[in-house]
Motif scaffolding. Structure first.
Motif, PDB file in Angstrom:
ATOM      1  N   ASP A 199       1.233  -1.536  -0.456  1.00 54.44           N
ATOM      2  CA  ASP A 199       0.161  -0.063  -0.071  1.00 54.44           C
ATOM      3  C   ASP A 199       1.083   1.530   0.440  1.00 54.44           C
ATOM      4  O   ASP A 199       0.933   1.852   0.190  1.00 54.44           O
ATOM      5  CB  ASP A 199      -1.143  -0.216   1.109  1.00 54.44           C
ATOM      6  CG  ASP A 199      -0.455  -0.399   2.735  1.00 54.44           C
ATOM      7  OD1 ASP A 199       1.287  -0.360   2.692  1.00 54.44           O
ATOM      8  OD2 ASP A 199      -1.160  -0.200   3.721  1.00 54.44           O
ATOM      9  N   ALA A 200       1.981   0.855  -0.486  1.00 50.01           N
ATOM     10  CA  ALA A 200       3.306   2.518  -0.489  1.00 50.01           C
ATOM     11  C   ALA A 200       3.183   2.651  -2.198  1.00 50.01           C
ATOM     12  O   ALA A 200       3.404   1.819  -3.089  1.00 50.01           O
ATOM     13  CB  ALA A 200       4.096   1.814   0.369  1.00 50.01           C
ATOM     14  N   ILE A 201       3.814   4.135  -2.213  1.00 46.08           N
ATOM     15  CA  ILE A 201       4.242   4.349  -3.535  1.00 46.08           C
ATOM     16  C   ILE A 201       5.113   5.110  -3.750  1.00 46.08           C
ATOM     17  O   ILE A 201       5.643   5.474  -2.940  1.00 46.08           O
ATOM     18  CB  ILE A 201       3.804   5.304  -4.094  1.00 46.08           C
ATOM     19  CG1 ILE A 201       1.837   4.427  -4.659  1.00 46.08           C
ATOM     20  CG2 ILE A 201       4.239   5.787  -5.347  1.00 46.08           C
ATOM     21  CD1 ILE A 201       0.986   4.920  -4.843  1.00 46.08           C
ATOM     22  N   ALA A 202       6.747   4.643  -3.875  1.00 49.08           N
ATOM     23  CA  ALA A 202       8.412   5.318  -3.543  1.00 49.08           C
ATOM     24  C   ALA A 202       8.429   6.069  -4.643  1.00 49.08           C
ATOM     25  O   ALA A 202       8.072   6.045  -5.123  1.00 49.08           O
ATOM     26  CB  ALA A 202       8.968   3.561  -4.229  1.00 49.08           C
ATOM     27  N   TRP A 211      -3.737  10.226   1.735  1.00 50.16           N
ATOM     28  CA  TRP A 211      -4.918  10.009   2.915  1.00 50.16           C
ATOM     29  C   TRP A 211      -6.450   9.723   2.235  1.00 50.16           C
ATOM     30  O   TRP A 211      -5.990  10.475   1.224  1.00 50.16           O
ATOM     31  CB  TRP A 211      -5.545  11.473   3.801  1.00 50.16           C
ATOM     32  CG  TRP A 211      -4.335  11.757   4.833  1.00 50.16           C
ATOM     33  CD1 TRP A 211      -3.339  13.059   4.176  1.00 50.16           C
ATOM     34  CD2 TRP A 211      -4.496  11.576   6.135  1.00 50.16           C
ATOM     35  NE1 TRP A 211      -2.992  12.672   5.584  1.00 50.16           N
ATOM     36  CE2 TRP A 211      -3.309  12.048   6.556  1.00 50.16           C
ATOM     37  CE3 TRP A 211      -4.804  10.687   7.300  1.00 50.16           C
ATOM     38  CZ2 TRP A 211      -2.896  12.142   7.559  1.00 50.16           C
ATOM     39  CZ3 TRP A 211      -4.047  10.133   8.359  1.00 50.16           C
ATOM     40  CH2 TRP A 211      -3.036  10.919   8.442  1.00 50.16           C
ATOM     41  N   GLU A 212      -7.284   8.545   2.136  1.00 51.97           N
ATOM     42  CA  GLU A 212      -8.436   8.421   1.518  1.00 51.97           C
ATOM     43  C   GLU A 212      -9.318   8.878   2.281  1.00 51.97           C
ATOM     44  O   GLU A 212     -10.242   9.062   0.920  1.00 51.97           O
ATOM     45  CB  GLU A 212      -8.432   7.129   0.962  1.00 51.97           C
ATOM     46  CG  GLU A 212      -7.147   6.223   0.991  1.00 51.97           C
ATOM     47  CD  GLU A 212      -7.225   4.350   0.718  1.00 51.97           C
ATOM     48  OE1 GLU A 212      -8.607   4.249   0.970  1.00 51.97           O
ATOM     49  OE2 GLU A 212      -7.182   4.063  -0.628  1.00 51.97           O
ATOM     50  N   ALA A 213      -9.275   9.344   3.201  1.00 55.20           N
ATOM     51  CA  ALA A 213     -10.347  10.215   4.233  1.00 55.20           C
ATOM     52  C   ALA A 213      -9.732  11.240   4.922  1.00 55.20           C
ATOM     53  O   ALA A 213      -8.385  11.531   5.372  1.00 55.20           O
ATOM     54  CB  ALA A 213     -10.944   9.529   4.518  1.00 55.20           C
ATOM     55  N   SER A 214     -10.554  11.985   5.377  1.00 55.42           N
ATOM     56  CA  SER A 214     -10.460  13.664   6.216  1.00 55.42           C
ATOM     57  C   SER A 214      -9.575  13.119   7.180  1.00 55.42           C
ATOM     58  O   SER A 214     -10.127  12.042   8.454  1.00 55.42           O
ATOM     59  CB  SER A 214     -11.290  14.325   6.723  1.00 55.42           C
ATOM     60  OG  SER A 214     -11.632  14.951   5.123  1.00 55.42           O
ATOM     61  N   HIS A 229       2.650   6.548   1.651  1.00 54.76           N
ATOM     62  CA  HIS A 229       1.974   5.377   2.545  1.00 54.76           C
ATOM     63  C   HIS A 229       0.060   5.230   2.513  1.00 54.76           C
ATOM     64  O   HIS A 229      -0.665   6.328   3.162  1.00 54.76           O
ATOM     65  CB  HIS A 229       2.812   5.170   3.575  1.00 54.76           C
ATOM     66  CG  HIS A 229       1.951   3.770   4.163  1.00 54.76           C
ATOM     67  ND1 HIS A 229       1.661   4.059   5.845  1.00 54.76           N
ATOM     68  CD2 HIS A 229       1.656   2.389   4.149  1.00 54.76           C
ATOM     69  CE1 HIS A 229       1.052   2.585   6.091  1.00 54.76           C
ATOM     70  NE2 HIS A 229       0.802   1.800   5.048  1.00 54.76           N
ATOM     71  N   HIS A 230      -0.531   4.865   1.561  1.00 54.75           N
ATOM     72  CA  HIS A 230      -2.095   4.726   1.832  1.00 54.75           C
ATOM     73  C   HIS A 230      -2.521   4.707   2.722  1.00 54.75           C
ATOM     74  O   HIS A 230      -2.312   4.153   3.864  1.00 54.75           O
ATOM     75  CB  HIS A 230      -2.227   3.959   0.531  1.00 54.75           C
ATOM     76  CG  HIS A 230      -2.647   4.423  -0.791  1.00 54.75           C
ATOM     77  ND1 HIS A 230      -3.685   5.295  -1.200  1.00 54.75           N
ATOM     78  CD2 HIS A 230      -1.666   4.413  -1.324  1.00 54.75           C
ATOM     79  CE1 HIS A 230      -2.732   5.802  -2.663  1.00 54.75           C
ATOM     80  NE2 HIS A 230      -1.691   4.602  -3.008  1.00 54.75           N
ATOM     81  N   ILE A 231      -3.308   5.205   3.384  1.00 56.08           N
ATOM     82  CA  ILE A 231      -4.272   5.418   4.869  1.00 56.08           C
ATOM     83  C   ILE A 231      -5.876   5.445   4.318  1.00 56.08           C
ATOM     84  O   ILE A 231      -6.605   6.371   3.808  1.00 56.08           O
ATOM     85  CB  ILE A 231      -3.943   6.653   6.119  1.00 56.08           C
ATOM     86  CG1 ILE A 231      -2.396   7.477   5.677  1.00 56.08           C
ATOM     87  CG2 ILE A 231      -4.304   6.602   7.431  1.00 56.08           C
ATOM     88  CD1 ILE A 231      -1.176   6.173   6.873  1.00 56.08           C
ATOM     89  N   PHE A 232      -5.501   4.440   4.908  1.00 57.12           N
ATOM     90  CA  PHE A 232      -7.214   3.368   4.442  1.00 57.12           C
ATOM     91  C   PHE A 232      -8.273   4.097   5.372  1.00 57.12           C
ATOM     92  O   PHE A 232      -7.736   4.236   6.631  1.00 57.12           O
ATOM     93  CB  PHE A 232      -7.154   2.200   4.863  1.00 57.12           C
ATOM     94  CG  PHE A 232      -6.388   1.290   3.540  1.00 57.12           C
ATOM     95  CD1 PHE A 232      -7.054   1.730   1.881  1.00 57.12           C
ATOM     96  CD2 PHE A 232      -5.689   0.789   3.634  1.00 57.12           C
ATOM     97  CE1 PHE A 232      -6.267   0.896   1.177  1.00 57.12           C
ATOM     98  CE2 PHE A 232      -4.817   0.042   3.015  1.00 57.12           C
ATOM     99  CZ  PHE A 232      -4.616   0.559   1.672  1.00 57.12           C
ATOM    100  N   GLU A 233      -9.574   4.467   5.144  1.00 57.49           N
ATOM    101  CA  GLU A 233     -10.455   5.244   6.115  1.00 57.49           C
ATOM    102  C   GLU A 233     -11.000   4.541   7.158  1.00 57.49           C
ATOM    103  O   GLU A 233     -11.577   5.315   8.338  1.00 57.49           O
ATOM    104  CB  GLU A 233     -11.723   5.185   4.760  1.00 57.49           C
ATOM    105  CG  GLU A 233     -12.901   6.620   5.446  1.00 57.49           C
ATOM    106  CD  GLU A 233     -13.923   6.426   4.850  1.00 57.49           C
ATOM    107  OE1 GLU A 233     -15.063   7.295   5.143  1.00 57.49           O
ATOM    108  OE2 GLU A 233     -13.779   5.716   3.455  1.00 57.49           O
ATOM    109  N   SER A 234     -10.632   3.153   6.494  1.00 62.43           N
ATOM    110  CA  SER A 234     -11.424   1.804   7.934  1.00 62.43           C
ATOM    111  C   SER A 234     -10.150   1.559   8.705  1.00 62.43           C
ATOM    112  O   SER A 234     -11.155   1.551   9.973  1.00 62.43           O
ATOM    113  CB  SER A 234     -11.006   0.693   7.195  1.00 62.43           C
ATOM    114  OG  SER A 234      -9.448  -0.272   6.993  1.00 62.43           O
TER     115      SER A 234
END
Length: 289
Positions: free
Chosen positions: A69-72, A102-105, A196-201
């Protein structure tokens, strides 16, 4: 990873599939035609097992870890190689900044300190050796090692980090401490950056409550691995920690009462670490076996 400035003939991408039930293999096979992508299936569930399979299957001198879930950033590999080949003496591991996608606030109750629970770190704008791993550390989502160092230390311990739905963690920091004890440094470079993607969940108080309780359990496993205390010493430790909590009505209050105040919610999470540590010290028998 495909947009690295490092020439593609200088690195390989090893994708470790740790018991996925989706189309991971099919997707990886589509990229394998590019020549430097390999798919490996690891049947034993657990992040540490997957990471160990990765470095043991790698063909290079160094191995760098990136989560799914990461992007270099484009210079990620260049800066990793630069750190290993210019810092003297050569570090035992290097890593860098992790920024949130962030995928949500971001919630109002989420303090800067609790961002560490989401694997977000930004220690400084200056490259430096990490002298105290309890204050500054590298994270497994963005870390690299010489393969020979991993061979000497034995890789990641299987007793820590995610396995299924549990939230065990800190296998990366435990390994960093092992490397430091061998006489090598852990080196931070801010330009070794990933998003790093931070999922809303994960942006709920219930997730953080669980995450920090399991941080305490993880701390207990490290405690047992490092000190191997007798059951009597475990009982004494648990009693002393419980006594401190019972004598701290403020901590107990923050533990019980709901709050959207960032400082109070942070205190709640820190108190949960203590509870998790007490439980883990009493629960686990011999995690070193």
């Amino acid at each position: 990873m495909m947009d690295q400035r490092t020439p593609t003939n200088k690195y390989e991408i090893v994708v470790v599939d740790n018991c996925s039930t989706d189309s991971t293999k099919k997707v990886v096979d589509q990229f394998s035609a590019k020549g430097n992508v390999r798919y490996i299936f690891e049947p034993t569930l657990g992040l540490s097992y997957a990471r160990n399979t990765g470095w043991r299957s790698a063909r290079g001198k160094y191995v760098a870890y990136l989560d799914d879930d990461a992007i270099a950033c484009p210079v990620w590999l260049d800066k990793i190689l630069e750190a290993f080949e210019t810092v003297t003496p050569r570090p035992g591991c290097v890593g860098g900044r992790v920024t949130p996608i962030w995928e949500a606030s971001r919630p109002e109750w989420l303090s800067d300190w609790l961002l560490h629970g989401l694997t977000i770190i930004d220690w400084s704008d200056m490259p430096h050796i990490l002298t105290n791993l309890s204050e500054e550390w590298l994270v497994g989502a963005n870390i690299a090692f010489p393969v020979e160092i991993l061979e000497r230390v034995g890789g990641f311990t299987p007793n820590l980090d995610r396995a299924g739905n549990n939230l065990l963690s800190s296998g990366d920091v435990f390994l960093e401490n092992q490397i430091k004890n061998m006489g090598y440094s852990c080196f931070y470079h801010p330009d070794i950056t990933i998003g790093h993607h931070i999922f809303e969940s994960r942006l709920s108080q219930s997730w953080f409550i669980r995450r920090y309780y399991w941080q305490g359990v993880s701390d207990a496993v490290i405690h047992l691995l490092q000190e191997r205390p007798s059951m009597l010493k475990r009982l004494r430790f648990a009693y002393s920690q419980a006594k401190i909590l019972l004598q701290s009505p403020g901590k107990l209050k923050t533990l019980i009462l709901p709050t959207n105040n960032p400082e109070r919610f942070t205190q709640k999470c820190f108190t949960l670490i203590i509870l998790g540590h007490i439980y883990g010290v009493l629960r686990f028998v011999r995690p070193w076996q």
